[in-house]
Motif scaffolding. Sequence first.
Motif, PDB file in Angstrom:
ATOM      1  N   LYS A   6       0.829  -1.200   0.000  1.00  0.00           N
ATOM      2  CA  LYS A   6       0.000   0.000   0.000  1.00  0.00           C
ATOM      3  C   LYS A   6       0.870   1.259   0.000  1.00  0.00           C
ATOM      4  N   LEU A   7       0.529   2.177  -0.886  1.00  0.00           N
ATOM      5  CA  LEU A   7       1.238   3.452  -0.997  1.00  0.00           C
ATOM      6  C   LEU A   7       0.230   4.584  -0.988  1.00  0.00           C
ATOM      7  N   VAL A   8       0.308   5.443   0.008  1.00  0.00           N
ATOM      8  CA  VAL A   8      -0.573   6.610   0.110  1.00  0.00           C
ATOM      9  C   VAL A   8       0.075   7.781  -0.612  1.00  0.00           C
ATOM     10  N   ILE A   9      -0.697   8.467  -1.441  1.00  0.00           N
ATOM     11  CA  ILE A   9      -0.206   9.666  -2.124  1.00  0.00           C
ATOM     12  C   ILE A   9      -1.180  10.796  -1.833  1.00  0.00           C
ATOM     13  N   LEU A  15      -1.008  18.456  -9.978  1.00  0.00           N
ATOM     14  CA  LEU A  15      -0.105  18.197 -11.098  1.00  0.00           C
ATOM     15  C   LEU A  15       0.874  17.072 -10.782  1.00  0.00           C
ATOM     16  N   ILE A  16       1.543  17.162  -9.658  1.00  0.00           N
ATOM     17  CA  ILE A  16       2.526  16.153  -9.271  1.00  0.00           C
ATOM     18  C   ILE A  16       1.837  14.868  -8.840  1.00  0.00           C
ATOM     19  N   GLY A  17       0.801  15.005  -8.011  1.00  0.00           N
ATOM     20  CA  GLY A  17       0.104  13.843  -7.494  1.00  0.00           C
ATOM     21  C   GLY A  17      -0.475  12.957  -8.575  1.00  0.00           C
ATOM     22  N   LYS A  18      -1.090  13.547  -9.572  1.00  0.00           N
ATOM     23  CA  LYS A  18      -1.688  12.768 -10.667  1.00  0.00           C
ATOM     24  C   LYS A  18      -0.635  11.937 -11.388  1.00  0.00           C
ATOM     25  N   LYS A  19       0.525  12.533 -11.613  1.00  0.00           N
ATOM     26  CA  LYS A  19       1.600  11.812 -12.313  1.00  0.00           C
ATOM     27  C   LYS A  19       2.086  10.639 -11.473  1.00  0.00           C
ATOM     28  N   LEU A  20       2.251  10.862 -10.178  1.00  0.00           N
ATOM     29  CA  LEU A  20       2.724   9.806  -9.296  1.00  0.00           C
ATOM     30  C   LEU A  20       1.698   8.679  -9.179  1.00  0.00           C
ATOM     31  N   VAL A  21       0.435   9.024  -9.054  1.00  0.00           N
ATOM     32  CA  VAL A  21      -0.618   8.012  -8.953  1.00  0.00           C
ATOM     33  C   VAL A  21      -0.651   7.160 -10.213  1.00  0.00           C
ATOM     34  N   LYS A  22      -0.630   7.818 -11.360  1.00  0.00           N
ATOM     35  CA  LYS A  22      -0.701   7.093 -12.633  1.00  0.00           C
ATOM     36  C   LYS A  22       0.465   6.128 -12.793  1.00  0.00           C
ATOM     37  N   TYR A  23       1.649   6.556 -12.396  1.00  0.00           N
ATOM     38  CA  TYR A  23       2.828   5.719 -12.575  1.00  0.00           C
ATOM     39  C   TYR A  23       2.879   4.574 -11.559  1.00  0.00           C
ATOM     40  N   PHE A  24       2.655   4.885 -10.288  1.00  0.00           N
ATOM     41  CA  PHE A  24       2.873   3.883  -9.246  1.00  0.00           C
ATOM     42  C   PHE A  24       1.706   2.921  -9.053  1.00  0.00           C
ATOM     43  N   GLU A  29      -0.464  -0.739  -4.455  1.00  0.00           N
ATOM     44  CA  GLU A  29      -1.882  -0.446  -4.242  1.00  0.00           C
ATOM     45  C   GLU A  29      -1.947   1.007  -3.794  1.00  0.00           C
ATOM     46  N   VAL A  30      -2.155   1.895  -4.743  1.00  0.00           N
ATOM     47  CA  VAL A  30      -2.112   3.323  -4.456  1.00  0.00           C
ATOM     48  C   VAL A  30      -3.414   3.784  -3.813  1.00  0.00           C
ATOM     49  N   ILE A  31      -3.279   4.516  -2.719  1.00  0.00           N
ATOM     50  CA  ILE A  31      -4.434   5.091  -2.024  1.00  0.00           C
ATOM     51  C   ILE A  31      -4.335   6.612  -2.139  1.00  0.00           C
ATOM     52  N   PRO A  32      -5.184   7.238  -2.953  1.00  0.00           N
ATOM     53  CA  PRO A  32      -5.121   8.685  -3.130  1.00  0.00           C
ATOM     54  C   PRO A  32      -5.853   9.441  -2.027  1.00  0.00           C
TER      55      PRO A  32
END
Length: 229
Positions: A6-9, A15-24, A29-32
């Motif tokens: 699990k990775l919380v972003i 701008l930065i968050g969207k790129k990180l979420v899309k990639y990781f 298991e990304v939790i926005p």
Amino acid sequence: MLKKKKLVITGSEGLIGKKLVKYFKTKYEVIPLDIQLGHDLTDEEFVKKWFKANKHIYGVILCHAYNPIPKKNTKPVSPIEVPLDEIREFLNVNTVSLFSISRQFIKNNKGGVIITVGSIYGTRAPKHHIYKDFVKHIGYSISKAGMTMMSKYLATYYAPHFRINTVVLGGIADPKQEASFVKNYSDNTPLKRLMDIGEIIPVFELLLNEKSTSITGTEIYVDGGWTAW
């Protein structure tokens, strides 16, 4: 199949968050978490309840921030004229809320990784001459500098179970930026340009990697050489 960690972003809709979420999201298991999704990260009770209910988290990337876009045709405000309430707002979002999240993550997990997203303006004063009819808010610099020291403090206190670092970012290209700013910024950077959003990814991969066992309590600069001058 191995279960994804699990990775919380935070700031996932920016701008930065969207790129990180899309990639990781292909690796974790990304939790926005984002105010646009109904998550008020400045609300201490919300943060406490959320981390109490969501445990077994591997890492947290803290990239939410208060950094308002300057309004056109407005008079530049000197630091000595800035209302203190504006300073408090920067500190509340950019420093206090990151501390709140960090400590609840630490409290509810046995170990893990925290990455805070800093700014060159938290380690160097802005080059005021590159802005036209605008002064970069002193509250932004104060709050980002405080965030970096917070990361160092927590990294030393909670080692070796938690690794905590800061990624210090320079200017990222955005279609909304005025041509005069882009030129002025580029002229003051060894690479002669703002960076592409995709260029931030490798450093986050490095810091999240389980093999990066000795990287903690430090800052890694991704700024095109801006702070080298």
